[in-house]
Design a protein around this motif. Structure first.
Motif, mmCIF file in Angstrom:
data_model
loop_
_atom_site.group_PDB
_atom_site.id
_atom_site.type_symbol
_atom_site.label_atom_id
_atom_site.label_comp_id
_atom_site.label_asym_id
_atom_site.label_seq_id
_atom_site.Cartn_x
_atom_site.Cartn_y
_atom_site.Cartn_z
ATOM 1 N N THR A 39 5.528 1.201 -11.303
ATOM 2 C CA THR A 39 5.902 2.780 -11.701
ATOM 3 C C THR A 39 7.095 3.376 -10.720
ATOM 4 O O THR A 39 7.779 3.904 -11.109
ATOM 5 C CB THR A 39 4.491 3.443 -11.428
ATOM 6 N N CYS A 40 6.901 2.965 -9.174
ATOM 7 C CA CYS A 40 7.941 3.109 -8.411
ATOM 8 C C CYS A 40 9.068 3.021 -8.758
ATOM 9 O O CYS A 40 10.158 3.530 -8.923
ATOM 10 C CB CYS A 40 7.527 2.842 -7.084
ATOM 11 N N ALA A 57 -4.199 -2.086 -8.603
ATOM 12 C CA ALA A 57 -3.712 -0.846 -8.403
ATOM 13 C C ALA A 57 -2.206 -0.946 -7.920
ATOM 14 O O ALA A 57 -1.394 -0.308 -7.897
ATOM 15 C CB ALA A 57 -4.655 0.050 -7.648
ATOM 16 N N LEU A 58 -2.050 -2.090 -6.906
ATOM 17 C CA LEU A 58 -0.873 -2.007 -6.158
ATOM 18 C C LEU A 58 0.347 -2.515 -7.077
ATOM 19 O O LEU A 58 1.465 -1.934 -6.938
ATOM 20 C CB LEU A 58 -0.951 -3.253 -5.283
ATOM 21 N N ASN A 59 0.018 -3.288 -8.037
ATOM 22 C CA ASN A 59 0.978 -3.702 -9.020
ATOM 23 C C ASN A 59 1.327 -2.611 -9.797
ATOM 24 O O ASN A 59 2.604 -2.423 -10.188
ATOM 25 C CB ASN A 59 0.457 -5.077 -9.845
ATOM 26 N N VAL A 60 0.572 -1.800 -10.272
ATOM 27 C CA VAL A 60 0.670 -0.601 -11.451
ATOM 28 C C VAL A 60 1.597 0.297 -10.432
ATOM 29 O O VAL A 60 2.658 0.742 -10.951
ATOM 30 C CB VAL A 60 -0.558 0.007 -11.763
ATOM 31 N N ALA A 61 1.165 0.798 -9.534
ATOM 32 C CA ALA A 61 1.832 1.363 -8.623
ATOM 33 C C ALA A 61 3.256 1.188 -8.098
ATOM 34 O O ALA A 61 4.155 1.917 -8.313
ATOM 35 C CB ALA A 61 1.102 1.994 -7.290
ATOM 36 N N ALA A 62 3.576 0.035 -7.951
ATOM 37 C CA ALA A 62 4.702 -0.617 -7.360
ATOM 38 C C ALA A 62 5.519 -0.497 -8.692
ATOM 39 O O ALA A 62 6.857 -0.201 -8.647
ATOM 40 C CB ALA A 62 4.751 -1.837 -6.859
ATOM 41 N N GLN A 82 2.761 6.170 -0.313
ATOM 42 C CA GLN A 82 4.097 6.992 0.018
ATOM 43 C C GLN A 82 5.065 6.633 -1.106
ATOM 44 O O GLN A 82 6.245 6.130 -0.829
ATOM 45 C CB GLN A 82 4.732 6.407 1.326
ATOM 46 N N PRO A 83 4.874 6.935 -2.221
ATOM 47 C CA PRO A 83 5.727 6.304 -3.427
ATOM 48 C C PRO A 83 7.288 6.955 -3.223
ATOM 49 O O PRO A 83 8.003 6.323 -3.722
ATOM 50 C CB PRO A 83 5.085 6.820 -4.549
ATOM 51 N N ASP A 84 7.331 8.140 -2.577
ATOM 52 C CA ASP A 84 8.690 8.682 -2.347
ATOM 53 C C ASP A 84 9.720 7.692 -1.606
ATOM 54 O O ASP A 84 10.799 7.692 -1.824
ATOM 55 C CB ASP A 84 8.725 10.108 -2.163
ATOM 56 N N VAL A 85 8.947 7.274 -0.772
ATOM 57 C CA VAL A 85 9.573 6.327 0.116
ATOM 58 C C VAL A 85 10.120 5.169 -0.502
ATOM 59 O O VAL A 85 11.334 4.494 -0.304
ATOM 60 C CB VAL A 85 8.833 6.055 1.544
ATOM 61 N N ILE A 86 9.251 4.423 -1.223
ATOM 62 C CA ILE A 86 9.592 3.302 -2.156
ATOM 63 C C ILE A 86 10.512 3.584 -2.999
ATOM 64 O O ILE A 86 11.704 2.574 -3.201
ATOM 65 C CB ILE A 86 8.421 2.651 -2.607
ATOM 66 N N MET A 117 0.793 -1.163 -0.118
ATOM 67 C CA MET A 117 0.198 -0.058 -0.073
ATOM 68 C C MET A 117 0.948 1.264 0.091
ATOM 69 O O MET A 117 0.478 2.349 -0.483
ATOM 70 C CB MET A 117 -0.948 0.151 1.149
ATOM 71 N N LEU A 118 2.119 1.192 0.565
ATOM 72 C CA LEU A 118 3.239 2.329 0.709
ATOM 73 C C LEU A 118 3.338 2.574 -0.896
ATOM 74 O O LEU A 118 3.723 3.812 -0.953
ATOM 75 C CB LEU A 118 4.258 2.009 1.282
ATOM 76 N N CYS A 119 3.232 1.970 -1.798
ATOM 77 C CA CYS A 119 3.505 2.082 -3.252
ATOM 78 C C CYS A 119 2.604 3.068 -3.687
ATOM 79 O O CYS A 119 2.988 3.956 -4.619
ATOM 80 C CB CYS A 119 3.637 0.812 -4.100
ATOM 81 N N ILE A 120 1.317 3.265 -3.184
ATOM 82 C CA ILE A 120 0.366 4.105 -3.563
ATOM 83 C C ILE A 120 0.402 5.247 -2.469
ATOM 84 O O ILE A 120 0.326 6.579 -3.025
ATOM 85 C CB ILE A 120 -1.202 3.519 -3.462
#
Length: 378
Positions: free
Chosen positions: A55-56, A48-53, A6-10, A1-4
């Motif tokens: 993308t990070c 959504a988690l997979n797309v966001a991760a 808190q993307p800057d952290v990941i 969920m952090l990928c969505i």
């Protein structure tokens, strides 16, 4: 969920590993399937988690290469974990034929994950930490079907299994060679091992794999074995020392770290690995190779192959009677006797007008898998 959220952290974590010398970074998606996320009531977020991760990870590489222009090519591996449910083992000790999920359900879950990873921009799919080969085969099937249905070029697939103890077998009971035989039809970019063991314990298995694999080999062990608190004490120079020996022996093409390994471990590994040439893929003779829990290599020296045909409703009056009467334990004993008497392959057939062939086949095969003395043969 952090990928969505808190993307800057990941992205920052990814960049630490890139700065340490990593050429491949994994997406933070190990459990991002509807099946695994259901434990947290987050199944609706899986795509959504997979797309966001993805993308990070993609963003981390773009930012890193912009800053370090001579860093060489970097790649995003879409991490596909093994699930929290198994297709080969029953969660109910009183019902060995029961399964918490079906193959088709697992395929659907993996296909959604793969869709998100691909749309997020991964370069390769990494089916990893495999403890159950049938789960992995569902992931492979999902990947091939996704690319075919969408008429897009296939991404390379990396496959990484997990040997759980000194026996040299996966959790579901397969030997390493049987595992490789089960998945090599996927024509993976690489096959390897990760997790469960530290590098010291993994060495013999990596050496074996290097001799039988006709693709690249990968290895990313844990930082030793966990202590009583579940933490990892092996220092970066220790992990790197073990992996350096594998590189010197020509066992590996791709190396890295799993549980307990930090960016410092990766830096130590990268610093030592650069001094060695990667493994040369061996040219091996083509041999018919089949797998149950163990491997069957059919060579010219073997003469006859003994196929047990009594677990065939057309070939045994006793067997068809037992299946019709739902006496599965007695039916299993017929399969067991055939193996004990030297059958190297078991032929199973449920094609009878008085039977629901599909239902009986699934039931019987699920029961056989829980009997290692039978399922050791194809």
């Amino acid at each position: 969920m952090l990928c969505i959220t808190q993307p800057d952290v990941i992205v920052g974590i990814h960049k630490q590993y890139l700065a340490a010398g990593a050429d491949i970074i994994e997406t933070n998606t190990f459990s991002s399937t509807t099946i695994a996320m259901a434990d947290y009531d987050m199944q609706s977020y899986a795509y959504a988690l997979n797309v966001a991760a993805a993308t990070c990870a993609r963003r981390a590489i773009e930012e890193f290469t912009a800053e370090y222009k001579d860093s060489g090519p970097k790649f995003v591996a879409g991490a596909i974990g093994p699930l929290n449910k198994t297709l080969s083992l029953s969660p109910d000790v009183n019902n060995p034929g029961f399964r918490a999920v079906t193959f088709d359900e697992v395929v659907v879950a993996y296909k959604e994950q793969i869709k998100g990873l691909v749309e997020g921009g991964v370069d390769v799919l990494l089916i990893e930490t495999i403890f159950d080969t049938l789960n992995a085969k569902a992931a492979i099937f999902a990947a091939k079907e996704f690319f075919r249905e969408n008429n897009i070029p296939e991404l390379p697939i990396m496959i990484s299994g997990t040997i759980t103890d000194a026996s040299g077998r996966t959790l579901s009971g397969q030997t390493l060679e049987a595992f490789y035989t089960s998945i090599k039809h996927a024509e993976p970019l690489s096959v390897g091992l990760n997790c469960a063991l530290g590098a010291a314990e993994m060495r013999s298995h990596i050496e074996e794999l290097s001799q039988i694999a006709t693709c690249y080999t990968s290895a990313y062990p844990n930082a030793g074995l966990p202590n009583v608190m579940g933490e990892y004490d092996e220092a970066p120079h220790q992990t790197a020392h073990f992996i350096e020996e594998w590189a010197a022996q020509g066992f590996v093409n791709i190396v890295g770290g799993c549980c307990g390994t930090t960016d410092k471990h990766i830096k130590a590994i990268a610093d030592l690995a650069k001094d060695y040439k990667p493994r040369v893929i061996p040219e091996l003779p083509i041999i018919t190779t089949l797998s149950g829990l163990e491997v069957l290599r059919i060579t010219k020296e073997m003469n006859f192959i003994n196929v047990g045909e009594r677990t065939n409703v057309s070939g045994s009056k006793k067997f068809v009677r037992l299946i019709k009467e739902k006496k599965y334990e007695e039916a299993l004993s017929i399969a067991r006797e055939q193996v004990e008497n030297g059958a190297q392959i078991i032929d199973i057939n449920m094609d009878d007008a008085m039977l629901d062939a599909k239902e009986e086949m699934v039931k019987f095969l699920n029961l056989i898998v829980s009997e290692p003395e039978i399922s050791k043969v194809p």
